[in-house]
Structure formats: structure tokens, C-alpha cells
Design a protein around this motif. Structure first.
Motif, short mmCIF file in Angstrom:
data_model
loop_
_atom_site.label_atom_id
_atom_site.label_comp_id
_atom_site.label_asym_id
_atom_site.label_seq_id
_atom_site.Cartn_x
_atom_site.Cartn_y
_atom_site.Cartn_z
N GLY A 184 0.91 -1.31 0.02
CA GLY A 184 -0.08 0.03 -0.01
C GLY A 184 0.97 1.18 0.06
O GLY A 184 0.51 2.32 -0.71
N ALA A 185 1.93 1.25 0.84
CA ALA A 185 2.96 2.55 0.87
C ALA A 185 3.54 2.49 -0.50
O ALA A 185 3.56 3.58 -0.91
CB ALA A 185 3.92 2.23 1.92
N ALA A 186 3.86 1.40 -1.06
CA ALA A 186 4.57 1.67 -2.46
C ALA A 186 3.65 2.10 -3.63
O ALA A 186 4.07 2.81 -4.40
CB ALA A 186 5.01 0.24 -2.81
N ILE A 187 2.39 1.64 -3.43
CA ILE A 187 1.24 2.30 -4.39
C ILE A 187 1.19 3.55 -4.07
O ILE A 187 0.98 4.58 -5.14
CB ILE A 187 0.10 1.56 -4.14
N ALA A 188 0.94 4.10 -2.83
CA ALA A 188 0.64 5.33 -2.61
C ALA A 188 1.81 6.53 -3.12
O ALA A 188 1.52 7.40 -3.77
CB ALA A 188 0.51 5.68 -1.29
N LYS A 189 3.24 5.78 -2.88
CA LYS A 189 4.22 6.71 -3.37
C LYS A 189 4.42 6.80 -4.74
O LYS A 189 4.77 7.83 -5.48
CB LYS A 189 5.39 6.02 -2.67
N ARG A 190 4.01 5.74 -5.53
CA ARG A 190 4.39 5.45 -7.09
C ARG A 190 3.10 6.61 -7.80
O ARG A 190 3.56 7.23 -8.40
CB ARG A 190 3.85 4.01 -7.52
N LEU A 191 1.88 6.46 -7.27
CA LEU A 191 0.71 7.33 -7.53
C LEU A 191 1.23 9.02 -7.58
O LEU A 191 0.92 9.57 -8.32
CB LEU A 191 -0.21 6.89 -7.04
N ALA A 192 1.80 8.96 -6.45
CA ALA A 192 2.26 10.56 -6.21
C ALA A 192 3.41 10.67 -7.18
O ALA A 192 3.27 11.83 -7.73
CB ALA A 192 2.80 10.76 -4.76
N ARG A 193 4.17 9.96 -7.48
CA ARG A 193 5.34 10.11 -8.41
C ARG A 193 4.70 10.60 -9.87
O ARG A 193 5.41 11.33 -10.41
CB ARG A 193 6.34 8.94 -8.46
N GLU A 194 3.60 9.96 -9.90
CA GLU A 194 3.14 10.30 -11.56
C GLU A 194 2.28 11.21 -11.52
O GLU A 194 1.32 11.68 -12.46
CB GLU A 194 2.40 8.81 -12.04
N GLY A 195 2.25 11.99 -10.36
CA GLY A 195 1.41 13.27 -10.35
C GLY A 195 -0.08 13.34 -9.50
O GLY A 195 -0.41 14.59 -9.55
N ALA A 196 -0.36 12.57 -9.19
CA ALA A 196 -1.57 12.31 -8.31
C ALA A 196 -1.48 12.97 -7.09
O ALA A 196 -0.44 12.82 -6.35
CB ALA A 196 -2.37 10.97 -8.20
N LYS A 197 -2.61 13.53 -6.48
CA LYS A 197 -2.71 13.92 -5.16
C LYS A 197 -3.17 12.66 -4.41
O LYS A 197 -3.97 12.12 -5.00
CB LYS A 197 -3.61 14.84 -5.04
N VAL A 198 -2.43 12.22 -3.38
CA VAL A 198 -2.67 11.10 -2.78
C VAL A 198 -3.13 11.08 -1.46
O VAL A 198 -2.45 11.42 -0.54
CB VAL A 198 -1.45 10.03 -2.85
N ALA A 199 -4.48 10.30 -1.02
CA ALA A 199 -4.87 10.19 0.32
C ALA A 199 -4.80 8.67 0.52
O ALA A 199 -4.97 7.82 -0.29
CB ALA A 199 -6.23 10.77 0.44
N PHE A 200 -4.40 8.28 1.86
CA PHE A 200 -4.49 6.74 2.27
C PHE A 200 -4.71 6.72 3.59
O PHE A 200 -4.77 7.90 4.55
CB PHE A 200 -2.92 6.47 2.01
N SER A 201 -5.35 5.55 3.95
CA SER A 201 -5.68 5.42 5.31
C SER A 201 -4.83 4.23 5.82
O SER A 201 -4.15 3.64 5.40
CB SER A 201 -7.23 4.56 5.24
N TYR A 202 -4.80 4.56 7.15
CA TYR A 202 -4.05 3.32 8.11
C TYR A 202 -4.89 3.21 9.41
O TYR A 202 -5.90 3.98 9.95
CB TYR A 202 -2.66 4.04 8.55
N VAL A 203 -4.48 2.20 10.16
CA VAL A 203 -5.16 1.87 11.32
C VAL A 203 -4.09 2.04 12.49
O VAL A 203 -4.41 2.85 13.59
CB VAL A 203 -5.85 0.41 11.32
N SER A 204 -3.22 1.18 12.60
CA SER A 204 -2.30 0.96 13.92
C SER A 204 -1.08 1.63 13.56
O SER A 204 -0.18 1.19 14.53
CB SER A 204 -2.48 -0.38 14.35
N THR A 205 -0.75 2.25 12.60
CA THR A 205 0.73 2.57 12.35
C THR A 205 0.79 4.01 11.85
O THR A 205 1.19 4.58 10.86
CB THR A 205 1.27 1.71 10.90
#
Length: 250
Positions: free
Chosen positions: A23-44
Motif C-alpha cells: 500500500g505504501a509503495a502504491i501511494a508513493k508511486r501514484l504520487a510520483r506520477e502526479g496524483a494527489k494521494v490520500a491513504f488510510s491507516y489503522v495502527s501505524t
């Protein structure tokens, strides 16, 4: 982290379970390609701050939101918060997941409910909630598992059940959302180097022994495929499955 591609410039993405691993790799890759990225987490929370900080340090836009995928209201609230902040959600990545292992006869009803709530029900909840905020031509991508198709060891029945369910949902949702040109696909990672499944862990050698290419995947391998599915070149790819497992299921 470098911004070398802008296929997703102007897009807004929401990734569930984006603070670590795939999930972290996906969030960072989408951001690299120009997207504004929101993501959820629970315990970290510390890891969530690290992911958001890395994206922002590279000039991107990130928003970390605490939301438990077992609670429908928290998923819906998170999606509404992202849409309120950014005005829309173009890309939904249903990535959050858990694994409960054990022989069928020893698994509890509580384990079943927990697995289905996170791995299946939450995908439905997020997909349904995001549609009010997703423009035509949006993308919905779900993280499945190569175990949806082949289970080489005992103790994985419940996990395989939950990931197999995503295949049917993906195909049905693709039909429902096709008129809006919203694509719906599922990506099936195999053994991937993460905290939960390290490449030098107890089962790593057994996993490599049944791979065509005897190497664990890097989380970025799956992230790259997700980025392609989210981008303009995949605009007519829908209702499909993509396996990233070093040929484990070959």
C-alpha cells in the motif's frame, strides 16, 4: 523519490492501507506520477507520517487518514473527507487486507468475520461510497492475491476465500460501471518482500521452490502495475485480473 512521470497529473487517489508494504509503495508511486494521494491507516501512525512526509518532501500532496476497514462508517467518512478536501476522487485502490491462517476445523467464526469484513466487505463499502465523488473515466483497483487461484499449502482456506470473492465483485462492478467508463480491476500479488512476508522468512524457501522465477517480488512491482491501470493507457482495461507472483501460479 523523484517525480519523473506525470501520467496522473490532476488526479486524486485514495489508497486503503497505505502506510506500509504494498500500500505504501502504491501511494508513493501514484504520487510520483502526479496524483494527489490520500491513504488510510489503522495502527501505524508513525509509518503513515513517514509515507506522507516522503511524498510531500518530493513536492507531492499527501493526506493520511486513520480509518478502520472493519467499520463501514469510518471508511465512508474517510472517503468523504478526501472528496471534500480535493473536490473528487479519480482513483480508488482497495488495498487494506489481513490474513488469518489455520486448518478449516480450527478457524473461529470471529476469524471468518474479521477476514471477510476487511478483505471483502470493506472493498464493497469503499467502492460504493466513492462513486458519488468519482468522475466518469475513474479507476477502481483492488489488491487480491495469487492464492485466489491456487493454494499450494494448508492453512490458507479463509484467506483464499476472501481473495477469490474479489474476482467476482470486480467482474460484476466492471459491468455496472462500464457505462460511466469507470474501470474495475484486481491485481494479485504473490510473495512480496514486506514486514508480513519477508524474503528471508520461515516460508520463503518453500515459496521460491514453486516459482518460475525464484525471487520474491518487490512492492514496487505491484505498484507499477497499479499505476499503469490508473493511467490513460489502461482506459479500456476492465473486469480483469493481473498476477504478479514470479510465476508461482504458472
Amino acid at each position: 523519490m523523484e517525480f519523473i512521470m506525470q501520467n496522473l497529473a490532476g488526479k486524486v487517489a485514495f489508497v486503503t492501507g497505505g502506510s506500509r508494504g504494498i500500500g505504501a509503495a502504491i501511494a508513493k508511486r501514484l504520487a510520483r506520477e502526479g496524483a494527489k494521494v490520500a491513504f488510510s491507516y489503522v495502527s501505524t501512525p508513525d509509518r503513515a507520517r513517514d509515507v506522507a512526509g516522503e511524498i510531500e518532501a518530493a513536492g507531492g500532496v499527501a493526506l493520511a487518514i486513520k480509518a478502520d476497514n472493519r467499520k463501514a462508517q469510518e471508511i465512508e467518512t474517510a472517503i468523504n473527507e478526501v472528496a471534500a478536501k480535493f473536490g473528487k476522487i479519480d482513483i480508488l485502490v482497495n488495498n487494506a487486507g489481513i490474513i488469518e491462517m489455520g486448518p478449516v476445523g480450527e478457524l473461529s467464526i470471529e476469524q471468518f468475520d474479521r477476514t471477510v469484513d476487511v478483505n471483502v466487505r470493506a472493498v464493497f463499502v469503499a467502492t460504493k461510497a466513492v462513486l458519488a465523488h468519482m468522475p466518469d473515466g475513474g479507476r477502481i483497483i483492488t489488491t487480491g492475491s495469487n492464492l485466489a487461484h491456487q493454494v499450494p499449502w494448508p492453512g490458507l482456506s479463509l484467506y483464499a476465500l476472501s481473495k477469490s470473492a474479489l474476482i467476482g465483485f470486480t467482474r460484476g462492478a466492471a459491468r455496472d460501471l462500464g457505462p460511466r467508463k469507470i474501470t474495475v480491476n484486481v491485481v494479485h500479488p504473490g510473495p512480496t518482500e514486506t514486514d508480513m512476508n519477508p524474503a528471508e522468512g520461515d516460508i520463503a524457501d518453500a515459496a521460491r521452490s514453486v516459482m518460475a522465477i525464484p525471487d520474491y517480488s518487490d512492492a514496487n512491482d505491484t505498484a507499477g502495475l497499479v499505476a499503469w491501470l490508473a493511467g490513460p493507457e489502461a482506459k479500456v482495461v476492465t473486469g480483469s485480473e493481473f498476477t504478479v507472483d514470479s510465476g508461482m501460479n504458472a
